[in-house]
Design a protein around this motif. Structure first.
Motif, short mmCIF file in Angstrom:
data_model
loop_
_atom_site.label_atom_id
_atom_site.label_comp_id
_atom_site.label_asym_id
_atom_site.label_seq_id
_atom_site.Cartn_x
_atom_site.Cartn_y
_atom_site.Cartn_z
N TYR A 185 0.86 -1.18 0.00
CA TYR A 185 0.00 0.00 0.00
C TYR A 185 0.89 1.23 0.00
N ASP A 186 0.56 2.19 -0.85
CA ASP A 186 1.29 3.46 -0.81
C ASP A 186 1.00 4.14 0.52
N ASP A 187 2.02 4.77 1.08
CA ASP A 187 1.83 5.51 2.33
C ASP A 187 0.72 6.55 2.18
N ALA A 188 0.66 7.19 1.02
CA ALA A 188 -0.35 8.24 0.80
C ALA A 188 -1.76 7.66 0.85
N PHE A 189 -1.94 6.45 0.34
CA PHE A 189 -3.25 5.78 0.35
C PHE A 189 -3.67 5.50 1.79
N VAL A 190 -2.75 4.94 2.59
CA VAL A 190 -3.04 4.62 3.99
C VAL A 190 -3.31 5.90 4.79
N ALA A 191 -2.46 6.89 4.60
CA ALA A 191 -2.60 8.15 5.34
C ALA A 191 -3.91 8.84 4.99
N ASP A 192 -4.26 8.83 3.71
CA ASP A 192 -5.50 9.47 3.26
C ASP A 192 -6.70 8.85 3.97
N TRP A 193 -6.74 7.52 4.02
CA TRP A 193 -7.86 6.85 4.68
C TRP A 193 -7.89 7.17 6.18
N LEU A 194 -6.75 7.11 6.83
CA LEU A 194 -6.72 7.35 8.27
C LEU A 194 -7.10 8.79 8.61
N GLN A 195 -6.91 9.71 7.68
CA GLN A 195 -7.31 11.10 7.92
C GLN A 195 -8.76 11.35 7.55
N ARG A 196 -9.33 10.50 6.69
CA ARG A 196 -10.72 10.70 6.25
C ARG A 196 -11.74 10.07 7.19
N VAL A 197 -11.42 8.91 7.75
CA VAL A 197 -12.41 8.23 8.59
C VAL A 197 -12.53 8.94 9.94
N ARG A 198 -13.74 8.87 10.51
CA ARG A 198 -14.00 9.48 11.82
C ARG A 198 -14.54 8.45 12.81
N THR A 199 -15.37 7.53 12.31
CA THR A 199 -16.00 6.54 13.18
C THR A 199 -15.45 5.15 12.84
N CYS A 208 -1.71 -2.49 11.08
CA CYS A 208 -2.28 -2.03 12.34
C CYS A 208 -2.32 -0.51 12.34
N PRO A 209 -3.52 0.09 12.52
CA PRO A 209 -3.59 1.55 12.51
C PRO A 209 -2.76 2.18 13.63
N ALA A 210 -2.61 1.49 14.75
CA ALA A 210 -1.83 2.04 15.87
C ALA A 210 -0.33 2.03 15.56
N ILE A 211 0.07 1.29 14.53
CA ILE A 211 1.46 1.35 14.04
C ILE A 211 1.56 2.39 12.92
N GLU A 212 0.55 2.39 12.03
CA GLU A 212 0.60 3.27 10.86
C GLU A 212 0.48 4.75 11.24
N ILE A 213 -0.36 5.08 12.22
CA ILE A 213 -0.57 6.49 12.57
C ILE A 213 0.73 7.16 13.00
N PRO A 214 1.47 6.57 13.96
CA PRO A 214 2.74 7.22 14.31
C PRO A 214 3.80 7.10 13.21
N ARG A 215 3.81 5.97 12.48
CA ARG A 215 4.80 5.80 11.41
C ARG A 215 4.62 6.87 10.34
N LEU A 216 3.38 7.21 10.04
CA LEU A 216 3.08 8.21 9.01
C LEU A 216 3.01 9.62 9.61
N ASN A 217 3.21 9.70 10.93
CA ASN A 217 3.24 10.99 11.61
C ASN A 217 1.95 11.77 11.40
N LEU A 218 0.82 11.08 11.57
CA LEU A 218 -0.49 11.71 11.33
C LEU A 218 -0.94 12.47 12.58
N ALA A 219 -1.56 13.60 12.34
CA ALA A 219 -2.11 14.40 13.44
C ALA A 219 -3.41 13.77 13.92
N ARG A 220 -3.83 14.18 15.11
CA ARG A 220 -5.11 13.73 15.63
C ARG A 220 -6.23 14.11 14.67
N VAL A 221 -7.29 13.31 14.65
CA VAL A 221 -8.46 13.65 13.85
C VAL A 221 -9.46 14.41 14.70
N GLY A 222 -10.47 14.94 14.03
CA GLY A 222 -11.56 15.58 14.77
C GLY A 222 -11.26 17.04 15.09
#
Length: 151
Positions: free
Chosen positions: A11-25, A137-151
């Motif tokens: 999976y491209d990092d951008a694809f994973v990051a995009d989904w993790l930033q788009r979902v809320r629930t 695992c999203p709990a691995i991907e979120i810090p690996r991709l350095n994603l900010a909190r959602v919401g």
């Protein structure tokens, strides 16, 4: 980008990051009330990260752990969800895809945890317009991709 029949080996990092930033629930299927179980830690991590998290486990329905409520099935959830995070053995994935596709509206993403992969089930979900990310695992991907909190 072709969202059907993706290459689930990469999976491209951008694809994973995009989904993790788009979902809320997020519904965590196979969640455990036991703090020693990975599903428990991941659910808490996602909730702390700003997602609205629902726990799905028929044996725990009605219980609440760390402010998160358990439901028996996806159909019992009080609102539509964006993502289903799967902590079940791979042989249960096909039935879970059926359960997801029975929901209206469909969740937009099925995410399966490390070691959980069924390409045939994924293809069925994707053909119905539901994206699939497996064996991550999203709990691995979120810090690996350095994603900010959602919401």
């Amino acid at each position: 980008m072709d969202h059907d029949h993706r290459d689930h080996d990469h999976y491209d990092d951008a694809f994973v990051a995009d989904w993790l930033q788009r979902v809320r629930t997020i519904a965590v299927v196979g969640a455990s009330p036991n703090p020693a179980r990975p599903s428990h830690g991941v659910a808490r991590y996602l909730a702390r990260h700003g997602y609205e998290v629902f726990l799905v486990n028929p044996g725990q329905a009605g219980r609440e752990v760390d402010g998160l409520r358990f439901y028996a099935t996806l159909a019992d959830l009080p609102k539509p969800i964006d993502m289903v995070d799967v902590f079940r053995a791979p042989e249960h994935l096909a039935a879970l895809v059926e359960e997801v596709l029975a929901l209206t509206p469909h969740p937009r993403l099925i995410w399966t945890q490390l070691g959980v992969r069924d390409d045939q089930a994924a293809a069925i979900a994707e053909a119905a317009g539901v994206a699939v990310i497996m064996d991550r695992c999203p709990a691995i991907e979120i810090p690996r991709l350095n994603l900010a909190r959602v919401g």
